[in-house]
Design an enzyme around this catalytic site. Structure first.
Site, PDB file in Angstrom:
ATOM      1  N   THR A 146     -40.065  53.772 -26.801  1.00 27.03           N
ATOM      2  CA  THR A 146     -39.669  53.939 -28.198  1.00 27.03           C
ATOM      3  C   THR A 146     -40.815  53.636 -29.159  1.00 27.03           C
ATOM      4  OG1 THR A 146     -37.546  53.103 -27.461  1.00 27.03           O
ATOM      5  CG2 THR A 146     -37.850  53.334 -29.816  1.00 27.03           C
ATOM      6  N   VAL A 147     -41.393  52.444 -29.033  1.00 25.89           N
ATOM      7  CA  VAL A 147     -42.418  52.041 -29.996  1.00 25.89           C
ATOM      8  C   VAL A 147     -43.688  52.861 -29.807  1.00 25.89           C
ATOM      9  CG1 VAL A 147     -43.793  50.129 -30.886  1.00 25.89           C
ATOM     10  CG2 VAL A 147     -41.443  49.715 -30.137  1.00 25.89           C
ATOM     11  N   GLU A 171     -48.663  41.742 -35.167  1.00 29.18           N
ATOM     12  CA  GLU A 171     -47.691  41.681 -36.277  1.00 29.18           C
ATOM     13  C   GLU A 171     -46.300  42.128 -35.833  1.00 29.18           C
ATOM     14  OE1 GLU A 171     -48.135  40.933 -40.033  1.00 29.18           O
ATOM     15  OE2 GLU A 171     -46.115  40.667 -39.291  1.00 29.18           O
ATOM     16  N   GLU A 192     -29.269  45.129 -25.219  1.00 26.81           N
ATOM     17  CA  GLU A 192     -29.583  45.701 -23.915  1.00 26.81           C
ATOM     18  C   GLU A 192     -28.419  45.500 -22.949  1.00 26.81           C
ATOM     19  OE1 GLU A 192     -33.649  44.722 -22.564  1.00 26.81           O
ATOM     20  OE2 GLU A 192     -33.924  44.018 -24.615  1.00 26.81           O
ATOM     21  N   ASP A 220     -34.929  34.911 -27.210  1.00 24.78           N
ATOM     22  CA  ASP A 220     -35.775  35.854 -27.943  1.00 24.78           C
ATOM     23  C   ASP A 220     -36.159  35.287 -29.311  1.00 24.78           C
ATOM     24  OD1 ASP A 220     -36.542  38.986 -28.370  1.00 24.78           O
ATOM     25  OD2 ASP A 220     -35.624  38.161 -30.178  1.00 24.78           O
ATOM     26  N   LYS A 241     -39.968  34.052 -30.983  1.00 24.67           N
ATOM     27  CA  LYS A 241     -40.477  34.393 -32.316  1.00 24.67           C
ATOM     28  C   LYS A 241     -40.790  33.130 -33.113  1.00 24.67           C
ATOM     29  CE  LYS A 241     -38.165  38.823 -32.151  1.00 24.67           C
ATOM     30  NZ  LYS A 241     -36.818  39.439 -32.215  1.00 24.67           N
TER      31      LYS A 241
END
Lengths: 429, 429
Positions: free
Chosen positions: B13-14, B129, B190, B201, B205
């Site tokens: 996707t990215v 980023e 997911e 997750d 971060k």
């Protein structure tokens, strides 16, 4: 360790804040930049005035040339205000190869392109993060983080004074005059509030934001401008009943590839975060084609928030000095882009009207709307004083051309008075 | 014009989004950087898989060394995921003097310091980023705009999956299981949602945000971690009645100069903008000593928002290549700082309990609270099934040590069950 000497023009609120932050955070700044930053000279009108900050080791002078001719000073912070004198000083500083950081939005909005060009010619940095939205780092964010995206719109609350006044009217039912007086008492509005309440201050900020987001230099007369000085409490109350909050918004927007920039009162749907931004705070929404809607929120003014933005510029200059990369424009993006025409600029509108409470008035109004091919989303009539009726309308989207036609025809009716015509920002789709 | 060749590891996707944005915005990127950026090689598992993007001129290969040994490729984008393989590949790329941009938060949270060191040794850039809060440019903003300020706290909604689930439970009354299923159907969660719903997750971060905001490398076991997998709809409804919205928040905060980092469910007072952040969106609040409270809001994930953050990194690397200034760390701030102890970490708490509806139960509870020197702000008892009573409490601020004492004593009572103990974020002062 490399020592970098700084000069300051003006030791008012922001200037004192800069001195204070440099002192308080010296250790962290050195940790990040590897340099020791020290204010050497401050140019002030009155060297003897009392100032609420420790000035040990700083020379105070009223002689600008003393700073100008001091080869040790590499960075100068301009926080003295004014347009003509500041412009003259900054030109001479850049010609003397000094890097400049300024918080002066009027100056940048009016003479930014000229000064940026001069800075580049002299391989100097010229940064002005503090000129827009005080403590919110919006300019550098647009430069760094929207570089690969196409900005579709930049809009927001960029004037804390008017947002404070509107918040007080909305939440506490104050009249415009009473809210303005409170803002002045709290130091959020100046004795002469003209620049704020007419929207001119917000327009200056939109000129700068437009340059960053769309790469186009525009002038004040290219911003469609309305202020809050004519706002009636009645319309704010009516807006609230319909689910909207009245805000003074700056909007710079691409419409089919053409640009429209405006400042004026807008009814914001209460489902939007923007409707909840209160008092002196600012918020800027940047919508990019790839990234979607982002919002940046924070204090719009104040000694330390604004000084912090100045400091972020000083640190950026320092890094450039260390890396020997000074002389890049703050924003290097430019494109040719036309202005949108009245036919292209389409919004829903809120209209409020006063009319004698008698048969046939609504018919006249609906005839006018129909002739202009405009349609209602909401229409509401309530009684008003002296046997009049007050009509509030939220229209579906229509062009400025349609609005102009409707406005003109209503103004030609002897018995109907158009009290307000504000854009509406509906909920996000 | 200088041409810069890019390699990509992974075309999911990215990765596809990065290729697409580079194509769509080639003109603007060249305008800003003075360079032509072109993807030359993509390393993928299956070169024959169908991909929804124009790959003309891009060589697809499953041989990593083909990219590694191509001297023409200066920048490599790692969007393949995994920890061990990605780490190994990035190490070899940096040793081969290639600049690296990655969106891989697990990798950076676990091995960021090691890789940053290696990048610096090789005079290479390593930017990430996109690893935190998808489309929100939060890392570069902290580096650039809080450099001269002292960050007091960084907190926010940094996981879109759990915020989507909690929003659906809050607004539509879905059970946790039903909301999770909906998130999976919509592609926000997911098939195995463990990392999201356990808070892991978000913790990754927060590790990265803590490094940027406080200059300290921390590990996963130094984050006090709770997820949303045990959340009951009852508590969300109760919170709503009391004027709060339940959110999964990451909080990194200085308390008397000591650091506390946590991830867990928090009741956010509805007066705060944070309470209104809905569905898959993210929002990060950064409070600086000088600047005060700022908030950055935007999409937390998604093909193009995340790709846009990758692109902003690619452009930053490109500028550094042009200016010959590569090799600076993404964040150069570091400080020695201790962790706060359970006695120092003070919050109000929401407690919910189940007890038989009979005399004396409330007395036992108030005795326990009083022994721990803790006090109520709100206490509310309602009937529950099977002759039980449900008690909801909002406490005044108390330490984690007090909470632990209370929790232990309640757990020792045969007839009282502690259902939930969540931090409370009250309205801004």
């Amino acid at each position: 360790m490399k020592a970098i000497k700084i000069g300051i023009l003006g030791l008012g609120t922001v200037g004192s804040g800069v001195v204070k932050l440099l002192q308080d955070n010296a250790h962290k700044i050195t940790n990040i930049t590897g340099c020791e930053l020290k204010v050497k000279t401050a140019v002030v009108r009155n060297v003897n005035a009392h100032r609420n900050v420790d000035l040990t080791g700083i020379e105070l002078t009223n002689d600008f040339t003393k700073l100008l001719n001091d080869d040790e000073i590499e960075i100068v912070v301009e926080v003295m205000g004014t347009v003509d004198t500041a412009r003259e000083y900054i030109k001479r500083l850049l010609q003397a190869k000094k890097h400049v950081v300024t918080a002066n939005k009027d100056l940048i909005a009016l003479h930014g392109p000229e000064l940026s060009e001069l800075a580049k010619e002299n391989k100097c940095d010229l940064f002005y993060e503090a000129s827009v939205a005080g403590g919110i780092p919006i300019l550098r964010t647009i430069v760094n983080s929207f570089a690969a995206d196409q900005v579709e719109s930049v809009l927001g609350i960029v004037n804390g004074t008017t947002n404070f006044i509107l918040t007080q009217m909305t939440q506490n039912g104050l009249s415009y005059a009473a809210a303005l007086k409170l803002a002045q008492e709290k130091g959020f509005a100046e004795a002469d509030p003209t620049n704020d309440v007419t929207g001119k201050d917000a327009a200056y900020k939109m000129i700068i934001l437009t340059q960053f987001a769309f790469g186009k230099d525009i002038t004040l007369d290219e911003v469609k401008l309305a202020g809050i000085d004519g706002i009636q409490l009645e319309d704010i109350k009516e807006a609230a009943q319909l689910g909207y909050t009245l805000k003074l918004l700056g909007i710079a927007k691409l419409i089919n590839g053409k640009l429209a920039v405006s400042v004026g009162p807008v009814l914001v749907n209460n489902s939007r975060p923007l409707a909840a931004i209160q008092n002196e705070n600012n918020a800027v929404l940047v919508t990019g084609k790839a990234v979607g809607e982002t919002m940046f929120y924070g204090p719009g003014a104040g000694e330390l928030p604004t000084a912090n933005s100045v400091l972020s510029d000083i640190i950026a200059v320092t890094k450039d000095i260390v890396l020997q990369t000074t002389g890049s424009r703050f924003n290097d993006y430019s494109q040719k882009i036309e202005f949108a025409k009245a036919n292209d600029i389409v919004y829903p509108y809120y209209l409020s009207l006063l009319t004698p409470d008698k048969a046939g008035q609504m018919l006249k109004l609906t005839e006018i709307m129909t002739q202009a091919n405009a349609s209602f989303k909401v229409i509401k009539q309530t009684g008003a004083a002296n046997g009049d009726a007050r009509i509030s309308i939220v229209t579906h989207a229509m062009s400025e051309a349609q609005l102009n036609e409707i406005t003109e025809k209503i103004n030609n009716l002897a018995e109907m008075q158009l009290l307000a015509a504000y854009k509406v920002l509906e909920e996000e789709k």
